[in-house]
Scaffold this motif. Structure first.
Motif, PDB file in Angstrom:
ATOM      1  N   UNK A  64      23.785  35.012  -0.328  1.00 24.77           N
ATOM      2  CA  UNK A  64      24.183  35.471   0.978  1.00 24.77           C
ATOM      3  C   UNK A  64      23.926  34.346   1.974  1.00 24.77           C
ATOM      4  N   UNK A  65      24.915  34.002   2.751  1.00 26.69           N
ATOM      5  CA  UNK A  65      24.803  32.989   3.786  1.00 26.69           C
ATOM      6  C   UNK A  65      24.545  33.689   5.102  1.00 26.69           C
ATOM      7  N   UNK A  66      23.486  33.265   5.792  1.00 21.83           N
ATOM      8  CA  UNK A  66      23.111  33.912   7.044  1.00 21.83           C
ATOM      9  C   UNK A  66      23.140  32.870   8.153  1.00 21.83           C
ATOM     10  N   UNK A  67      23.761  33.212   9.253  1.00 25.12           N
ATOM     11  CA  UNK A  67      23.817  32.329  10.409  1.00 25.12           C
ATOM     12  C   UNK A  67      23.087  33.018  11.553  1.00 25.12           C
ATOM     13  N   UNK A  68      21.955  32.451  11.947  1.00 24.67           N
ATOM     14  CA  UNK A  68      21.177  33.023  13.037  1.00 24.67           C
ATOM     15  C   UNK A  68      21.007  31.946  14.104  1.00 24.67           C
ATOM     16  N   UNK A  69      21.277  32.285  15.349  1.00 26.53           N
ATOM     17  CA  UNK A  69      21.161  31.341  16.448  1.00 26.53           C
ATOM     18  C   UNK A  69      20.073  31.810  17.400  1.00 26.53           C
ATOM     19  N   UNK A  70      19.171  30.885  17.761  1.00 32.10           N
ATOM     20  CA  UNK A  70      18.100  31.183  18.711  1.00 32.10           C
ATOM     21  C   UNK A  70      18.201  30.210  19.878  1.00 32.10           C
ATOM     22  N   UNK A  71      17.981  30.695  21.080  1.00 28.43           N
ATOM     23  CA  UNK A  71      17.930  29.853  22.265  1.00 28.43           C
ATOM     24  C   UNK A  71      16.499  29.872  22.774  1.00 28.43           C
ATOM     25  N   UNK A  72      15.845  28.706  22.738  1.00 27.52           N
ATOM     26  CA  UNK A  72      14.436  28.604  23.092  1.00 27.52           C
ATOM     27  C   UNK A  72      14.239  27.599  24.219  1.00 27.52           C
ATOM     28  N   UNK A  73      13.141  27.758  24.929  1.00 32.20           N
ATOM     29  CA  UNK A  73      12.766  26.755  25.912  1.00 32.20           C
ATOM     30  C   UNK A  73      12.228  25.536  25.173  1.00 32.20           C
ATOM     31  N   UNK A  91      20.848  17.414   9.950  1.00 31.74           N
ATOM     32  CA  UNK A  91      22.094  17.670  10.659  1.00 31.74           C
ATOM     33  C   UNK A  91      23.314  17.252   9.843  1.00 31.74           C
ATOM     34  N   UNK A  92      23.089  16.661   8.680  1.00 29.47           N
ATOM     35  CA  UNK A  92      24.189  16.161   7.849  1.00 29.47           C
ATOM     36  C   UNK A  92      24.774  17.262   6.963  1.00 29.47           C
ATOM     37  N   UNK A  93      23.926  18.089   6.388  1.00 32.23           N
ATOM     38  CA  UNK A  93      24.374  19.072   5.393  1.00 32.23           C
ATOM     39  C   UNK A  93      24.918  20.352   6.034  1.00 32.23           C
ATOM     40  N   UNK A  94      25.958  20.169   6.813  1.00 32.09           N
ATOM     41  CA  UNK A  94      26.621  21.323   7.428  1.00 32.09           C
ATOM     42  C   UNK A  94      27.335  22.129   6.355  1.00 32.09           C
ATOM     43  N   UNK A  95      27.717  23.364   6.636  1.00 29.78           N
ATOM     44  CA  UNK A  95      28.349  24.216   5.621  1.00 29.78           C
ATOM     45  C   UNK A  95      29.590  23.601   4.971  1.00 29.78           C
ATOM     46  N   UNK A  96      30.324  22.755   5.691  1.00 25.35           N
ATOM     47  CA  UNK A  96      31.542  22.150   5.139  1.00 25.35           C
ATOM     48  C   UNK A  96      31.256  20.920   4.266  1.00 25.35           C
ATOM     49  N   UNK A  97      30.031  20.453   4.223  1.00 24.64           N
ATOM     50  CA  UNK A  97      29.649  19.276   3.431  1.00 24.64           C
ATOM     51  C   UNK A  97      29.603  19.666   1.952  1.00 24.64           C
ATOM     52  N   UNK A  98      30.278  18.905   1.095  1.00 23.71           N
ATOM     53  CA  UNK A  98      30.372  19.248  -0.335  1.00 23.71           C
ATOM     54  C   UNK A  98      28.998  19.373  -0.995  1.00 23.71           C
ATOM     55  N   UNK A  99      28.078  18.501  -0.652  1.00 19.93           N
ATOM     56  CA  UNK A  99      26.742  18.533  -1.261  1.00 19.93           C
ATOM     57  C   UNK A  99      26.021  19.841  -0.906  1.00 19.93           C
ATOM     58  N   UNK A 100      26.313  20.402   0.255  1.00 21.97           N
ATOM     59  CA  UNK A 100      25.695  21.669   0.662  1.00 21.97           C
ATOM     60  C   UNK A 100      26.072  22.778  -0.310  1.00 21.97           C
ATOM     61  N   UNK A 101      27.321  22.822  -0.707  1.00 24.06           N
ATOM     62  CA  UNK A 101      27.765  23.828  -1.681  1.00 24.06           C
ATOM     63  C   UNK A 101      27.027  23.668  -2.998  1.00 24.06           C
ATOM     64  N   UNK A 102      26.823  22.424  -3.435  1.00 25.74           N
ATOM     65  CA  UNK A 102      26.085  22.172  -4.675  1.00 25.74           C
ATOM     66  C   UNK A 102      24.644  22.662  -4.564  1.00 25.74           C
TER      67      UNK A 102
END
Length: 64
Positions: free
Chosen positions: A1-10, A43-54
């Motif tokens: 399961x892929x979860x995307x959670x965004x937090x806004x912090x000071x 910051x390199x291994x974004x969801x579209x990065x092939x290595x991330x899928x691996x």
């Protein structure tokens, strides 16, 4: 399961998190295994990065 959670912090709230996950840039992607351990955080291994899928497939198959 892929979860995307965004937090806004000071800045004060985010400083300990930056230190804990070794934040290098924005956006930062953090992959955490079933045991709650950080497998990768950058910051390199974004969801579209092939290595991330691996990496994610390996985690699903418990290879990592």
């Amino acid at each position: 399961m892929l979860v995307n959670i965004t937090f806004f912090l000071t800045e004060d709230q985010s400083r300990p998190i930056f230190k804990q996950i070794n934040l290098e840039g924005f956006p930062t992607y953090t992959i955490i295994n079933k045991n709650g351990e950080i497998v990768l955080s950058d910051y390199i291994h974004r969801p579209s990065h092939a290595k991330t899928s691996e990496i994610l497939t390996g985690l699903i198959n418990e290879e990592i």
